[in-house]
Structure formats: structure tokens, C-alpha cells
Design a protein around this motif. Structure first.
Motif, PDB file in Angstrom:
ATOM      1  N   ALA A  65       0.812  -1.077   0.045  1.00 29.61           N
ATOM      2  CA  ALA A  65       0.066   0.004  -0.019  1.00 29.61           C
ATOM      3  C   ALA A  65       0.819   1.336  -0.014  1.00 29.61           C
ATOM      4  CB  ALA A  65      -0.876   0.171   1.196  1.00 29.61           C
ATOM      5  N   ASN A  66       2.240   0.978   0.297  1.00 33.37           N
ATOM      6  CA  ASN A  66       2.900   2.210   0.018  1.00 33.37           C
ATOM      7  C   ASN A  66       2.572   3.227   1.117  1.00 33.37           C
ATOM      8  OD1 ASN A  66       5.381   3.597  -0.561  1.00 33.37           O
ATOM      9  ND2 ASN A  66       4.186   4.786  -2.226  1.00 33.37           N
ATOM     10  N   ARG A  67       2.414   2.899   2.555  1.00 30.32           N
ATOM     11  CA  ARG A  67       2.180   3.458   3.807  1.00 30.32           C
ATOM     12  C   ARG A  67       3.029   3.469   4.694  1.00 30.32           C
ATOM     13  NH1 ARG A  67      -3.303   5.766   3.216  1.00 30.32           N
ATOM     14  NH2 ARG A  67      -3.358   5.922   0.970  1.00 30.32           N
ATOM     15  N   THR A  68       3.473   4.379   5.454  1.00 31.48           N
ATOM     16  CA  THR A  68       4.480   4.578   6.463  1.00 31.48           C
ATOM     17  C   THR A  68       4.333   3.875   7.679  1.00 31.48           C
ATOM     18  OG1 THR A  68       3.960   6.680   7.107  1.00 31.48           O
ATOM     19  CG2 THR A  68       5.494   6.411   5.411  1.00 31.48           C
ATOM     20  N   GLU A  69       2.845   3.882   8.018  1.00 28.27           N
ATOM     21  CA  GLU A  69       2.404   3.131   9.499  1.00 28.27           C
ATOM     22  C   GLU A  69       1.069   2.213   9.407  1.00 28.27           C
ATOM     23  OE1 GLU A  69       1.170   6.232  12.132  1.00 28.27           O
ATOM     24  OE2 GLU A  69       2.780   7.673  11.880  1.00 28.27           O
ATOM     25  N   LEU A  70       1.363   1.188  10.331  1.00 29.51           N
ATOM     26  CA  LEU A  70       0.178   0.189  10.319  1.00 29.51           C
ATOM     27  C   LEU A  70      -0.432   0.168  11.600  1.00 29.51           C
ATOM     28  CD1 LEU A  70       1.471  -3.140   8.532  1.00 29.51           C
ATOM     29  CD2 LEU A  70      -0.359  -1.456   7.636  1.00 29.51           C
ATOM     30  N   TRP A  71      -1.721   0.537  11.689  1.00 31.49           N
ATOM     31  CA  TRP A  71      -2.237   0.512  12.938  1.00 31.49           C
ATOM     32  C   TRP A  71      -3.357  -0.820  13.249  1.00 31.49           C
ATOM     33  CZ3 TRP A  71      -2.461   4.663  16.664  1.00 31.49           C
ATOM     34  CH2 TRP A  71      -1.641   5.806  16.316  1.00 31.49           C
ATOM     35  N   GLN A  72      -3.066  -1.474  14.058  1.00 34.78           N
ATOM     36  CA  GLN A  72      -3.882  -2.646  14.204  1.00 34.78           C
ATOM     37  C   GLN A  72      -5.278  -2.297  15.066  1.00 34.78           C
ATOM     38  OE1 GLN A  72      -2.176  -6.015  16.181  1.00 34.78           O
ATOM     39  NE2 GLN A  72      -3.824  -7.387  15.708  1.00 34.78           N
ATOM     40  N   ARG A  73      -6.325  -2.471  14.367  1.00 35.62           N
ATOM     41  CA  ARG A  73      -7.749  -2.496  14.956  1.00 35.62           C
ATOM     42  C   ARG A  73      -8.498  -3.580  14.786  1.00 35.62           C
ATOM     43  NH1 ARG A  73      -9.067   2.840  16.345  1.00 35.62           N
ATOM     44  NH2 ARG A  73     -10.457   1.379  17.776  1.00 35.62           N
ATOM     45  N   GLU A  74      -8.597  -4.416  16.012  1.00 33.62           N
ATOM     46  CA  GLU A  74      -9.361  -5.732  15.647  1.00 33.62           C
ATOM     47  C   GLU A  74      -8.605  -6.556  14.918  1.00 33.62           C
ATOM     48  OE1 GLU A  74     -13.399  -4.688  15.634  1.00 33.62           O
ATOM     49  OE2 GLU A  74     -13.483  -4.013  17.752  1.00 33.62           O
ATOM     50  N   LYS A  75      -9.625  -6.982  13.924  1.00 38.47           N
ATOM     51  CA  LYS A  75      -9.149  -8.140  12.794  1.00 38.47           C
ATOM     52  C   LYS A  75      -8.280  -7.490  11.546  1.00 38.47           C
ATOM     53  CE  LYS A  75     -12.525 -11.302  14.180  1.00 38.47           C
ATOM     54  NZ  LYS A  75     -13.858 -12.058  13.820  1.00 38.47           N
ATOM     55  N   SER A  76      -8.292  -6.035  11.477  1.00 39.96           N
ATOM     56  CA  SER A  76      -7.662  -5.334  10.401  1.00 39.96           C
ATOM     57  C   SER A  76      -6.551  -4.569  10.903  1.00 39.96           C
ATOM     58  CB  SER A  76      -8.499  -4.700   9.750  1.00 39.96           C
ATOM     59  OG  SER A  76      -9.946  -5.495   9.330  1.00 39.96           O
ATOM     60  N   HIS A  77      -5.705  -4.283   9.703  1.00 42.28           N
ATOM     61  CA  HIS A  77      -4.578  -3.262   9.942  1.00 42.28           C
ATOM     62  C   HIS A  77      -5.061  -2.081   9.101  1.00 42.28           C
ATOM     63  CE1 HIS A  77      -2.344  -6.141  11.992  1.00 42.28           C
ATOM     64  NE2 HIS A  77      -1.384  -5.353  12.127  1.00 42.28           N
ATOM     65  N   LEU A  78      -5.080  -0.669   9.460  1.00 41.91           N
ATOM     66  CA  LEU A  78      -5.346   0.391   8.922  1.00 41.91           C
ATOM     67  C   LEU A  78      -3.832   1.085   8.543  1.00 41.91           C
ATOM     68  CD1 LEU A  78      -8.063   1.859  10.999  1.00 41.91           C
ATOM     69  CD2 LEU A  78      -8.249   0.556   8.851  1.00 41.91           C
ATOM     70  N   ALA A  79      -3.534   1.189   7.158  1.00 41.68           N
ATOM     71  CA  ALA A  79      -2.321   1.731   6.791  1.00 41.68           C
ATOM     72  C   ALA A  79      -2.606   3.390   6.366  1.00 41.68           C
ATOM     73  CB  ALA A  79      -1.945   1.037   5.575  1.00 41.68           C
ATOM     74  N   VAL A  80      -1.501   4.247   7.065  1.00 38.11           N
ATOM     75  CA  VAL A  80      -1.952   5.703   6.944  1.00 38.11           C
ATOM     76  C   VAL A  80      -0.401   6.235   6.589  1.00 38.11           C
ATOM     77  CG1 VAL A  80      -3.980   5.538   8.435  1.00 38.11           C
ATOM     78  CG2 VAL A  80      -1.513   5.985   9.597  1.00 38.11           C
ATOM     79  N   GLU A  81      -0.448   7.423   6.076  1.00 40.16           N
ATOM     80  CA  GLU A  81       0.743   8.045   6.178  1.00 40.16           C
ATOM     81  C   GLU A  81       1.053   8.801   7.636  1.00 40.16           C
ATOM     82  OE1 GLU A  81       2.981   8.567   3.927  1.00 40.16           O
ATOM     83  OE2 GLU A  81       1.750   7.649   2.425  1.00 40.16           O
ATOM     84  N   LYS A  82       2.297   8.949   7.851  1.00 43.01           N
ATOM     85  CA  LYS A  82       2.711   9.568   9.073  1.00 43.01           C
ATOM     86  C   LYS A  82       2.210  11.057   9.150  1.00 43.01           C
ATOM     87  CE  LYS A  82       6.572  10.154  12.317  1.00 43.01           C
ATOM     88  NZ  LYS A  82       6.178   9.154  13.268  1.00 43.01           N
ATOM     89  N   THR A  83       1.389  11.315  10.131  1.00 39.73           N
ATOM     90  CA  THR A  83       0.603  12.397  10.302  1.00 39.73           C
ATOM     91  C   THR A  83       0.739  13.124  11.911  1.00 39.73           C
ATOM     92  OG1 THR A  83      -1.198  11.877   8.836  1.00 39.73           O
ATOM     93  CG2 THR A  83      -1.589  13.767  10.270  1.00 39.73           C
ATOM     94  N   SER A  84       1.316  14.248  11.910  1.00 38.64           N
ATOM     95  CA  SER A  84       1.750  14.805  13.242  1.00 38.64           C
ATOM     96  C   SER A  84       0.743  15.007  14.305  1.00 38.64           C
ATOM     97  CB  SER A  84       2.538  16.211  13.031  1.00 38.64           C
ATOM     98  OG  SER A  84       1.327  17.108  12.736  1.00 38.64           O
ATOM     99  N   TRP A  85      -0.512  15.200  13.956  1.00 36.61           N
ATOM    100  CA  TRP A  85      -1.629  15.407  14.762  1.00 36.61           C
ATOM    101  C   TRP A  85      -1.811  14.054  15.580  1.00 36.61           C
ATOM    102  CZ3 TRP A  85      -6.025  12.925  13.966  1.00 36.61           C
ATOM    103  CH2 TRP A  85      -6.404  12.783  12.689  1.00 36.61           C
ATOM    104  N   LEU A  86      -1.583  13.198  14.984  1.00 40.56           N
ATOM    105  CA  LEU A  86      -2.267  11.726  15.119  1.00 40.56           C
ATOM    106  C   LEU A  86      -1.302  11.112  16.380  1.00 40.56           C
ATOM    107  CD1 LEU A  86      -4.319   9.430  14.265  1.00 40.56           C
ATOM    108  CD2 LEU A  86      -2.483   8.393  12.790  1.00 40.56           C
ATOM    109  N   HIS A  87      -0.040  11.721  16.430  1.00 34.44           N
ATOM    110  CA  HIS A  87       0.961  11.260  17.340  1.00 34.44           C
ATOM    111  C   HIS A  87       1.239  12.291  18.322  1.00 34.44           C
ATOM    112  CE1 HIS A  87       1.873   7.453  15.091  1.00 34.44           C
ATOM    113  NE2 HIS A  87       1.968   8.302  14.136  1.00 34.44           N
ATOM    114  N   LEU A  88       0.819  13.401  18.306  1.00 33.71           N
ATOM    115  CA  LEU A  88       1.350  14.777  19.163  1.00 33.71           C
ATOM    116  C   LEU A  88       0.785  14.613  20.241  1.00 33.71           C
ATOM    117  CD1 LEU A  88       3.037  17.227  19.311  1.00 33.71           C
ATOM    118  CD2 LEU A  88       1.222  18.567  18.245  1.00 33.71           C
TER     119      LEU A  88
END
Length: 230
Positions: free
Chosen positions: A92-115
Motif C-alpha cells: 500500500a506504500n504507507r508508512t504506518e500500520l495501526w492494528q484495529r481488531e481483525k484488520s490493519h489500517l495503513a496511513v501516512e505519518k501525520t503529526s496530529w495523530l501522534h502529538l
């Protein structure tokens, strides 16, 4: 006896929901000012003079932002969370993977998500969690105690540009479970670059009884029923 809802902040930064009150006195003063000083102009047909409108505006409580945050849209791709999540992330050419129950969500690195990580008894945790379909789960840091057989309806507020709040219903069981973790959370969907300030209203919650969810509409004819269901 009135039904009571108790809001409890779980963290120092949390802002429990607040009751909104329409300023009707100011509207009455404006109407009197026009009557007493102007020949033609009047200010009698203001929404603050309409009881149904006022009751609608004051219904429930407003959810407020506990922080200052600058949102941007968060594109998300749902991936297989079991077979090869890292390989799927590379595909998917994404920098982050977040596990949510049975799936993973691939997202680009975003500052507000971690800040906005906050301190908990278990260590630092994220205030925002990707939720799929462009939405994120916003942990608000407060708990609510509602009677069994009641629900909380989450509704968007008008005029909040760049941030959608999907309508949803939280059961008393779900709310109690949230209160044992990091408090009530709501789903939001950033749709444009936007700034939200601490204390700014985000959404509204309204207490519903189970009977409200089981109500049925009755019609005089089958044609009316078919039209209503179209």
C-alpha cells in the motif's frame, strides 16, 4: 423524578460535556430596543423567541475539545491484519500500520495523530486512533454514568467546518466499559485542514430511552407507509 447523568473527568485535561443555554434575554432586549426607537424596523421574529427552536438548541450537552489541535484529512487503507500485515503495508506504500481488531489500517505519518499522547497508569497512550473510512476515534478523558435502558445519541453541531462527526448511539454498557478505560470516545472525520481550540464545541450528546429506539410509525394507508419507506 428527573433522570440524572453524571459526568466524571478521568484526567486533569478532560473537559466534561457542558449544558448550552440560549441567550434569550439579549434577544428580548433587542426587540424592545427596536420597538421603542424605530418607526418601521422590528426584531420580533428572531429564533430566540421561538420556544421549539430554543428547546432544540438546549437539548442534551455539548462535547468540547480538550486540546488545541490542527487537523488534516487522514486517508486510510484497510489491510489483512493476520496473514502478512507488513507486506500489505509495503504494497500500500504507507508508512504506518495501526492494528484495529481483525484488520490493519495503513496511513501516512501525520503529526496530529501522534502529538497528543497522554499519561495513563499504563504509560503514554494516543488520544487519536485510526478508525477506518477516514475517521479517527477521539478519546475524551471523561466518563458518563447513565441509567440502564438509556443510550447517548452523538450528533454533529452545525457550522463546524472541516470536521465531520458521524451520528452514532452509545449504549449504557459501552459507556460503562469506556469509563473503565480512557473515557468516552467519539468518531470524527477531518475533511479539510482545520484548527480546533480547547473548549470549542465539537458535537452534542442527547440522552435517549430504549423506547425511543423501538418506536414504530403508524400510517392510515399502505400507500403512505410505502412512501415513508422509500
Amino acid at each position: 423524578m428527573p433522570v440524572e447523568v453524571r459526568f466524571r473527568p478521568l484526567y486533569e485535561w478532560a473537559l466534561p460535556p457542558a449544558k448550552y443555554t440560549v441567550d434569550r434575554q439579549r434577544s428580548r432586549d433587542d426587540a424592545a430596543l427596536y420597538r421603542d426607537n424605530f418607526r418601521f424596523a422590528r426584531a420580533e421574529r428572531r429564533p430566540e423567541h421561538c420556544a421549539p427552536w430554543v428547546m432544540g438548541q438546549e437539548l442534551g450537552w455539548q462535547i468540547r475539545s480538550p486540546i488545541d489541535v490542527a487537523f488534516t484529512p487522514l486517508d486510510q487503507i484497510e489491510l489483512d491484519g493476520i496473514t502478512d500485515p507488513e507486506g500489505a503495508g509495503r504494497a500500500a506504500n504507507r508508512t504506518e500500520l495501526w492494528q484495529r481488531e481483525k484488520s490493519h489500517l495503513a496511513v501516512e505519518k501525520t503529526s496530529w495523530l501522534h502529538l497528543h499522547q497522554f499519561r495513563t497508569p499504563r504509560g503514554w497512550e494516543n488520544m487519536f486512533l485510526p478508525n477506518g473510512a477516514g475517521t479517527v476515534e477521539w478519546r475524551l478523558g471523561w466518563a458518563a454514568d447513565i441509567p440502564r435502558g438509556y443510550f447517548l445519541l452523538v450528533m454533529p453541531l452545525p457550522g463546524l467546518d472541516g470536521l465531520d462527526v458521524p451520528v452514532g448511539i452509545l449504549t449504557s454498557t459501552v459507556i460503562a466499559r469506556m469509563g473503565q478505560d480512557n473515557g468516552v470516545s467519539i468518531a470524527i472525520r477531518p475533511t479539510a485542514k482545520t484548527q480546533v481550540r480547547r473548549g470549542e464545541p465539537l458535537a452534542r450528546i442527547v440522552l435517549l430511552h430504549a423506547d425511543s429506539l423501538q418506536a414504530r410509525g403508524l400510517y392510515e394507508s399502505e400507500a403512505e407507509a410505502e412512501t415513508a419507506g422509500a
